[in-house]
Design an enzyme around this catalytic site. Structure first.
Site, mmCIF file in Angstrom:
data_model
loop_
_atom_site.group_PDB
_atom_site.id
_atom_site.type_symbol
_atom_site.label_atom_id
_atom_site.label_comp_id
_atom_site.label_asym_id
_atom_site.label_seq_id
_atom_site.Cartn_x
_atom_site.Cartn_y
_atom_site.Cartn_z
ATOM 1 N N ASP A 1 -7.181 -0.519 -3.862
ATOM 2 C CA ASP A 1 -6.611 -1.303 -4.960
ATOM 3 C C ASP A 1 -5.127 -1.496 -4.645
ATOM 4 O OD1 ASP A 1 -9.004 -1.198 -6.317
ATOM 5 O OD2 ASP A 1 -8.283 0.061 -7.955
ATOM 6 N N HIS B 1 -10.536 3.595 1.297
ATOM 7 C CA HIS B 1 -11.931 3.517 1.733
ATOM 8 C C HIS B 1 -12.052 2.662 2.993
ATOM 9 C CE1 HIS B 1 -13.834 5.186 -2.086
ATOM 10 N NE2 HIS B 1 -12.536 5.132 -2.364
ATOM 11 N N SER C 1 1.939 3.901 -2.276
ATOM 12 C CA SER C 1 2.335 3.717 -0.896
ATOM 13 C C SER C 1 1.720 2.448 -0.340
ATOM 14 C CB SER C 1 1.957 4.936 -0.058
ATOM 15 O OG SER C 1 2.740 4.958 1.117
#
Length: 280
Positions: A88, A145, A248
């Site tokens: 995201d 992921h 980050s």
């Protein structure tokens, strides 16, 4: 272009010491005080707790437990695409690598060799290839992921600075992603090699991978590489590979042979979600 005051200030503050302190505080289990901080953070950044496996803020013993919260199954459905968005966040930049130069922001490029800790051999794999840089804000889900299936080849910890990685800083700090602390993870599959680079930032207490656990701290003063060629560590598309504590950036690299076509709707600053189509 003159640097904004907030960027100039980053050159002066003791970023590593500040980040180490933040990491210790995030591990504290302070009961009602921890809950108060988490409640403020969730409200201030508009965190959608309904997506979390555990939506009850009072049940998180530490800020780190809250920040690395898992999502409910199905909260991020996986698109039918060759390459999925691994996190995201918001798109910083993406596109072709010009020989060995990656576009950071207007007037700023950095080399794949610098990003990959001076590993010229690895960098050659990505000459004229493809990249995507995605910024994770504090409100985002902070697990990373896999964009596609991959067998782990190596992981390299690279010491560095800890500038903020928000869009404003990216516009004004040369070579930002190649100068900050980072973890380089290289994989391979039937289509070739690819790399996920986890870039640290101010207040990012640590980075971790599913096969190693916490990579930092401790913050080493030298580059350290782990090789996994003799281990059969394979991760499926959409499977968790790592996580950040606080916001980050992730940089994904692909070789020229990947012949990627990024999604037509992709553009800098666009919000993206884990599992959406990134490229074909």
């Amino acid at each position: 272009m003159p640097k904004p005051y907030s960027v100039k200030l980053q050159y002066l503050v003791p970023k590593i010491a500040l980040t180490a302190l933040a990491g210790k505080l995030a591990h504290l289990r302070a009961g009602w005080l921890t809950t108060t901080v988490i409640r403020w953070f969730a409200k201030h950044y508009r965190v959608n707790m309904l997506e979390a496996v555990n939506p009850d803020i009072t049940s998180y013993a530490s800020f780190n437990d809250f920040f690395t919260r898992a999502l409910k199954p199905g909260a991020r459905p996986l698109a039918d695409a060759a390459q999925l968005c691994p996190v995201d966040g918001a798109i910083s930049q993406f596109g072709r690598i010009d020989k060995d130069q990656i576009f950071q922001a207007k007037g700023h490029h950095y080399s794949t060799t610098a990003l990959l800790a001076g590993n010229a051999q690895m960098a050659r794999e990505y000459e004229n290839g493809y990249f995507a840089t995605i910024y994770l804000s504090p409100r985002d889900y902070h697990r990373i992921h896999m964009p596609c299936d991959g067998k782990l080849l190596s992981m390299t910890y690279v010491p560095g600075d800890l500038f903020s990685v928000n869009p404003l800083t990216a516009e004004h700090v040369p070579g930002l992603f190649a100068r900050n602390e980072r973890v380089v993870c290289e994989f391979a599959n039937s289509e070739g090699k690819f790399a996920l680079v986890l870039v640290g930032a101010t207040i990012v207490g640590s980075m971790a991978t599913v096969w190693h656990g916490i990579v930092n701290p401790p913050r080493r003063g030298e580059i350290q590489t782990w090789h996994y060629h003799d281990q059969d560590i394979r991760l499926k598309q959409g499977e968790e590979m790592g996580r950040f504590l606080l916001g980050s950036t992730v940089v994904v690299l692909y070789p020229e042979t990947a012949q990627l076509r990024f999604q037509p709707g992709w553009h800098p600053l666009r919000a993206v979600s884990l599992g959406e189509a990134m490229a074909q």
